[in-house]
Write a protein that holds these residues in place. Structure first.
Motif, PDB file in Angstrom:
ATOM      1  N   GLU A 286      44.042  30.895  35.981  1.00 40.88           N
ATOM      2  CA  GLU A 286      44.189  30.343  37.323  1.00 40.88           C
ATOM      3  C   GLU A 286      43.416  31.088  38.397  1.00 40.88           C
ATOM      4  O   GLU A 286      43.313  30.614  39.527  1.00 40.88           O
ATOM      5  CB  GLU A 286      45.673  30.308  37.708  1.00 40.88           C
ATOM      6  N   LYS A 287      42.896  32.270  38.098  1.00 41.52           N
ATOM      7  CA  LYS A 287      42.251  33.083  39.127  1.00 41.52           C
ATOM      8  C   LYS A 287      40.722  33.058  38.998  1.00 41.52           C
ATOM      9  O   LYS A 287      40.053  34.084  39.123  1.00 41.52           O
ATOM     10  CB  LYS A 287      42.775  34.518  39.052  1.00 41.52           C
ATOM     11  N   LYS A 288      40.191  31.906  38.766  1.00 30.71           N
ATOM     12  CA  LYS A 288      38.734  31.782  38.666  1.00 30.71           C
ATOM     13  C   LYS A 288      38.104  32.118  40.017  1.00 30.71           C
ATOM     14  O   LYS A 288      38.607  31.735  41.067  1.00 30.71           O
ATOM     15  CB  LYS A 288      38.350  30.371  38.235  1.00 30.71           C
ATOM     16  N   GLY A 289      37.015  32.846  39.946  1.00 31.45           N
ATOM     17  CA  GLY A 289      36.348  33.262  41.170  1.00 31.45           C
ATOM     18  C   GLY A 289      36.774  34.632  41.649  1.00 31.45           C
ATOM     19  O   GLY A 289      36.183  35.180  42.582  1.00 31.45           O
ATOM     20  N   LEU A 293      39.852  43.412  39.257  1.00 36.44           N
ATOM     21  CA  LEU A 293      40.426  44.328  40.240  1.00 36.44           C
ATOM     22  C   LEU A 293      41.077  43.565  41.382  1.00 36.44           C
ATOM     23  O   LEU A 293      42.186  43.907  41.815  1.00 36.44           O
ATOM     24  CB  LEU A 293      39.347  45.271  40.782  1.00 36.44           C
ATOM     25  N   GLU A 294      40.434  42.535  41.847  1.00 39.23           N
ATOM     26  CA  GLU A 294      41.003  41.734  42.940  1.00 39.23           C
ATOM     27  C   GLU A 294      42.333  41.113  42.519  1.00 39.23           C
ATOM     28  O   GLU A 294      43.296  41.070  43.307  1.00 39.23           O
ATOM     29  CB  GLU A 294      40.020  40.635  43.345  1.00 39.23           C
ATOM     30  N   VAL A 295      42.408  40.642  41.285  1.00 32.09           N
ATOM     31  CA  VAL A 295      43.644  40.027  40.791  1.00 32.09           C
ATOM     32  C   VAL A 295      44.776  41.053  40.718  1.00 32.09           C
ATOM     33  O   VAL A 295      45.889  40.816  41.193  1.00 32.09           O
ATOM     34  CB  VAL A 295      43.413  39.385  39.410  1.00 32.09           C
ATOM     35  N   LEU A 296      44.479  42.204  40.129  1.00 27.82           N
ATOM     36  CA  LEU A 296      45.524  43.222  39.987  1.00 27.82           C
ATOM     37  C   LEU A 296      45.971  43.784  41.327  1.00 27.82           C
ATOM     38  O   LEU A 296      47.118  44.203  41.485  1.00 27.82           O
ATOM     39  CB  LEU A 296      45.039  44.353  39.075  1.00 27.82           C
ATOM     40  N   CYS A 297      45.048  43.794  42.309  1.00 26.33           N
ATOM     41  CA  CYS A 297      45.425  44.286  43.632  1.00 26.33           C
ATOM     42  C   CYS A 297      46.403  43.335  44.330  1.00 26.33           C
ATOM     43  O   CYS A 297      47.013  43.704  45.341  1.00 26.33           O
ATOM     44  CB  CYS A 297      44.181  44.483  44.505  1.00 26.33           C
ATOM     45  N   PRO A 319      34.845  39.036  35.906  1.00 27.54           N
ATOM     46  CA  PRO A 319      35.555  37.836  36.371  1.00 27.54           C
ATOM     47  C   PRO A 319      36.814  37.590  35.544  1.00 27.54           C
ATOM     48  O   PRO A 319      36.796  37.727  34.313  1.00 27.54           O
ATOM     49  CB  PRO A 319      34.521  36.721  36.163  1.00 27.54           C
ATOM     50  N   ALA A 320      37.885  37.248  36.209  1.00 28.42           N
ATOM     51  CA  ALA A 320      39.171  37.083  35.528  1.00 28.42           C
ATOM     52  C   ALA A 320      39.094  36.049  34.417  1.00 28.42           C
ATOM     53  O   ALA A 320      39.723  36.198  33.361  1.00 28.42           O
ATOM     54  CB  ALA A 320      40.245  36.690  36.540  1.00 28.42           C
TER      55      ALA A 320
END
Length: 410
Positions: A286-289, A293-297, A319-320
């Motif tokens: 679901e976190k395309k783009g 690191l951005e996702v885990l933050c 990329p996730a």
């Protein structure tokens, strides 16, 4: 009138003196520091969490598991409230935790001091006890400049934690000289040390987690204890109340040269591994783009997210959607089963209490009297009983102090 000498003027010693004087004894209280109850002033961050409504044997750690329970049945939570109300202290409760109405530990100490004065307890400050001699009908307690004759002696000298408050372990020598076995004292309710590089890079982070402690016993992994709450990552290891709650098991095992490690679950609100895995699968889908690191933050402080990715050997800016099954599973395991080898604990100077002390097998739980020496009693942290955070160590001080002071009398 019986004569009682009490050695040690902390929470347990003051309680024992009040109980003993209230039973009609002539009481002399010997304290090697310039003031009574110094350690009491720092409890509960200065607010003094003096007991807890939630009482259970599992909240106390002792090799003889029924020893604290038998004592608490004689003088427990309700009796403690009555005791302090009788001293004129108003109390308040928050989620089971009981504090003085003033939120000041000094209020508790002052109430005890007033009662000692009212009961005409003879206070001898800056007095070091050199020797206790047992005679057929009593004791002689010898100090650096005089001696005291008594019918009974109560040892309430504390342990070794927080030595700046006067806890120096001197009571263990006196107890041993009277024939009592001493279980090796180790720090408890204390920080744990580790040389994990990943932890050091995340120093300063506070995060919710569940810590589970394991010990290698006879070649097998043995579960020691667990707790959930805010965990603090430091440059030397881990801290926080959940760490304190399991620290005594680590201290004991390390003193026996056993391998100790912790596993931290940084997603404790997800109660099953299946839920955790679904979370990481959704991240990938679901976190395309977004990069990893951005996702885990979005879940963790950045320093912690960086530590997880480095531990899982995943590029920070991958990329996730490019996380494959293996990397996703590895990241999930890293976050939810973060392994921390424990190399030691912080010293007694940073510990809240002592684990170890006088072997309780040689003490009667209903009266705190020695089974080896008639007329000798124990109270407080000098005994091999310690509680978890939440007012339980002070409850043990009030309980054991009162029973030793009353000496089995109603």
């Amino acid at each position: 009138m019986k004569k009682t000498v009490i050695i040690g003027g902390g929470a347990a010693g003051m309680t024992a003196a009040i109980a003993s004087a209230g039973a009609g004894d002539s009481v002399t209280l010997l304290e090697h520091s310039p003031q009574l109850g110094k350690k009491l002033l720092s409890t509960g961050n200065g607010r003094c969490n003096l007991t807890n409504r939630n009482q259970d044997a599992s909240f106390y750690r002792c090799p003889e598991s029924d020893f604290p329970e038998k004592a608490l049945k004689q003088f427990g939570y309700k009796e403690t409230l009555e005791f302090f109300r009788g001293l004129g202290l108003f109390l308040k409760e928050k989620e089971g935790y009981v504090y003085p109405r003033s939120s000041q530990a000094s209020s508790v100490r002052n109430a005890l001091l007033r009662e000692l004065e009212r009961r005409k307890v003879d206070l001898k400050m800056e007095t070091d006890v050199r020797e206790i001699v047992k005679y057929e009908k009593g004791f002689r307690v010898r100090t650096s400049d005089t001696s005291y004759v008594s019918d009974r002696v109560i040892l309430s000298c504390g342990g070794m934690a927080a030595p700046s408050t006067g806890s120096d372990g001197s009571g263990y020598r006196l107890a041993a000289e009277m024939g009592h076995r001493i279980i090796e004292p180790v720090p408890a309710l204390v920080q744990l040390r580790s040389f994990r590089t990943a932890l050091q890079k995340a120093a300063g982070v506070r995060a919710d987690g569940r810590i589970s402690l394991y010990i290698m016993e006879n070649g097998r992994r043995a579960f020691a204890g667990a707790d959930t709450g805010e965990i603090q990552l430091t440059d030397y290891g881990i801290s926080g109340i959940p760490v304190f709650q399991v620290s005594r098991y680590a201290s004991k095992a390390l003193s026996e040269n056993k391998q100790v490690w912790a596993e931290i679950d940084f997603l404790p609100e997800y109660t099953s591994m299946e839920e955790k895995q679904k979370l990481f699968q959704s991240v990938r889908q679901e976190k395309k783009g977004y990069d990893c690191l951005e996702v885990l933050c979005g879940l963790f402080p950045e320093k912690l997210a960086l530590a997880f990715l480095k531990e899982a050997d995943i590029p920070f800016h991958l990329p996730a959607e490019q996380l494959d099954e293996n990397r996703t599973e590895k990241l999930c395991r890293t976050v939810t089963c973060f392994s921390v080898p424990i190399s030691g604990t912080n010293s007694f100077s940073q510990a809240q209490v002592t684990a170890g002390g006088v072997d309780v097998r040689d003490v009667v739980p209903e009266s705190m009297e020695s089974r080896l020496v008639q007329g000798l009693y124990f109270a407080g942290e000098i005994l091999d009983v310690d509680g978890i955070c939440g007012g339980y160590n002070l409850q043990w001080a009030w309980t054991s102090g009162w029973l030793a002071g009353k000496q089995g009398r109603k």
